[in-house]
Write an enzyme that holds these catalytic residues in place. Structure first.
Site, PDB file in Angstrom:
ATOM      1  N   LYS A  71       0.855  -1.194   0.000  1.00 44.38           N
ATOM      2  CA  LYS A  71       0.000   0.000   0.000  1.00 44.38           C
ATOM      3  C   LYS A  71       0.879   1.228   0.000  1.00 44.38           C
ATOM      4  CE  LYS A  71      -4.460   0.779   0.107  1.00 44.38           C
ATOM      5  NZ  LYS A  71      -5.500  -0.098  -0.427  1.00 44.38           N
TER       6      LYS A  71
ATOM      7  N   GLY B  99     -20.585   6.559   2.265  1.00 43.83           N
ATOM      8  CA  GLY B  99     -19.497   6.813   1.311  1.00 43.83           C
ATOM      9  C   GLY B  99     -20.051   6.748  -0.092  1.00 43.83           C
ATOM     10  N   TYR B 100     -19.832   7.798  -0.867  1.00 47.62           N
ATOM     11  CA  TYR B 100     -20.385   7.829  -2.228  1.00 47.62           C
ATOM     12  C   TYR B 100     -19.296   8.218  -3.220  1.00 47.62           C
ATOM     13  CZ  TYR B 100     -24.605   7.577  -5.054  1.00 47.62           C
ATOM     14  OH  TYR B 100     -25.585   7.159  -5.931  1.00 47.62           O
ATOM     15  N   GLY B 101     -18.138   7.556  -3.083  1.00 45.63           N
ATOM     16  CA  GLY B 101     -17.057   7.765  -4.035  1.00 45.63           C
ATOM     17  C   GLY B 101     -17.132   6.671  -5.081  1.00 45.63           C
ATOM     18  N   ASN B 102     -15.960   6.225  -5.528  1.00 45.59           N
ATOM     19  CA  ASN B 102     -15.928   5.178  -6.559  1.00 45.59           C
ATOM     20  C   ASN B 102     -16.734   3.964  -6.126  1.00 45.59           C
ATOM     21  OD1 ASN B 102     -14.407   2.503  -7.469  1.00 45.59           O
ATOM     22  ND2 ASN B 102     -14.332   4.002  -9.104  1.00 45.59           N
TER      23      ASN B 102
ATOM     24  N   GLY C  83     -18.856   3.413  -3.326  1.00 47.54           N
ATOM     25  CA  GLY C  83     -20.243   3.615  -2.881  1.00 47.54           C
ATOM     26  C   GLY C  83     -21.192   3.929  -4.032  1.00 47.54           C
TER      27      GLY C  83
END
Ligand code: NAD
Length: 416
Positions: free
Chosen positions: A106, A218-221, A223
């Site tokens: 990471k 969460g509403y990114g990629n 979500g």
């Protein structure tokens, strides 16, 4: 005693629990508790105002016994080396549970991408690669996007890496744009993989997914694709979603087209038409069947786990549940699909991307999804079988499957 919230301490505590169940050899346990290699470096970046700002970057190669290290790069103001270590450890267990021939790594940079111009972000991305290029690559360590990094950032990083190495090496980075030999189906892969796992769980409970209520944080990629695909492909009734600022709710279900249009227009979810406002804290405690954390770590804790009403928690985010919350969920009988199983779809399609890059032969999205379905379904049932055989919960079972595989590779190599 205060609850442990350091992600690396949590990752180590989870491994310790699995090691005890497995009666893992103490020397192996000690080896697997720490990263094999880590890089700390400064990245000087010329900012738009002419000044040079120095950013701190990290790359951790946690374990590469099963193959080259693999894992995303995050750009985040709260990034710490312990977060990167934890995420690199979880990547090690994730690639093992998904049974792709890769290890775990990471990376991260402490920065606030929301306050940076595109030019500054490009110079930061290229600077990151200048520091790390000699230590990464197709056969060593393969980065990908994660929180606040995206296909464009991967394109800049790949270009910098190839310029420095003097040859094309598309498989050195995944999550690339399609035009730079990314894979069809990579962007929705994490969400899609999680939905395949949820479908398998629903079969165990003999529950029909269509019309089942669901809340997502969460509403990114991850979500936003989980909402779209959950709604379109599985008929899930998603009644609440949120971003870092706030949440929105509609008891009859949220239309992904309306939410996406509003988010594109305003950059936020707040005030989306036909919705009521709710906080992130309220969203986590809604009376729904499925809760999907898809944001960041430590959202379900000893403070709120008791109030979580969902029967199933499908962890698309990494590390959303603390050990304290885990204990409470165990007592309550909440069914957890643990993070490194539930969100393994992303790395699985990243692996498919590397395979396609190696062959220079590209697959249709339908084939990517079919193969992803097979991998996720197989991984889900390996964990379910282990949970039943050993009488443990799914998180411990996922560790047992993964740690056994990594430890075997380490043993066969003669490292321990
Ligand atoms: P992203 O940056 O695209 O989106 C993150 C979302 O979380 C945003 O909507 C943001 O507003 C929201 N958020 C941030 N802080 C929050 C907070 N404190 N409370 C509520 N919401 C908050 O990131 P992503 O790629 O969608 O990743 C989401 C999670 O999934 C992360 O834990 C990541 O490690 C994990 N994950 C991502 C992938 C992938 O392929 N992108 C793969 C595996 C796991």
């Amino acid at each position: 005693m205060d609850e442990i919230l350091n992600p690396f301490a949590i990752a180590q505590a989870q491994l310790d629990e699995a090691a005890a169940v497995l009666q893992l050899d103490p020397d192996m346990h000690s080896f697997l508790r720490r990263p094999m290699r880590e890089f700390h470096f400064t990245i000087p970046v010329r900012m738009d105002d002419g000044r040079v700002r120095t950013f701190q970057g990290f790359r951790v190669q946690y374990n590469d016994a099963r193959g080259p290290a693999k894992g995303g790069i995050r750009f985040h103001p709260d990034e710490t080396i312990d977060t990167v270590r934890a995420l690199a450890a979880w990547m090690t267990w994730k690639t093992a549970v998904a049974d792709v021939p890769l290890g775990g790594g990471k990376g991260g940079v402490i920065c606030n991408p929301r306050e940076m111009s595109q030019g500054e972000l490009e110079r930061l991305s290229r600077g990151y690669m200048r520091s790390i290029s000699r230590y990464i690559g197709l056969t060593k360590d393969v980065p990908a996007p994660d929180v606040h990094t995206n296909p464009q950032i991967m394109a800049w990083m790949l270009d910098e890496h190839e310029m420095l190495q003097g040859h094309h090496e598309p498989g050195a980075i995944t999550g690339k744009p399609l035009q730079l030999r990314g894979s069809a189906g990579r962007s929705p892969a994490t969400a899609m993989g999680g939905l395949f796992a949820i479908r398998e769980a629903a079969k165990l409970f003999d529950v029909e997914l269509a019309g089942t209520t669901c809340a997502m944080q969460g509403y990114g990629n991850v979500g936003s694709f989980a909402h779209r695909l959950g709604h379109d492909r599985f008929g899930l009734k998603v009644v609440a979603v949120s971003d870092e600022f706030s949440g929105i709710y509609n008891e009859n279900g949220l239309d992904p087209d309306v939410v996406a249009k509003h988010q594109r227009r305003t950059g936020r979810l707040a005030d989306c038409p036909d919705t009521e406002a709710l906080s992130n804290a309220e969203l986590l405690e809604l009376d729904v069947s499925i809760l999907i954390p898809a944001a960041i770590e430590n959202q379900l804790t000893g403070q709120n786990a008791d109030n979580v009403k969902a029967r199933v928690v499908a962890e698309l985010a990494n590390g959303p549940t603390t050990p304290e919350a885990d204990k409470i969920f165990r007592e309550k009988g909440t069914y957890i699909i643990p993070d490194f199983l539930c969100n393994a779809g992303g790395v699985t399609v990243s692996y498919f991307e590397m395979v396609q890059n190696a062959y220079q032969f590209y697959w249709e999205e339908s084939l990517v999804q079919e193969r992803l379905d097979y991998k996720m379904t197989t991984a889900f049932h390996a964990v379910d079988k282990m949970a039943k055989a050993r009488g443990v919960d799914n998180r411990v079972a996922a560790y047992l499957v993964a740690v056994n595989r990594v430890a075997e590779a380490v043993r066969l190599r003669g490292w321990v």
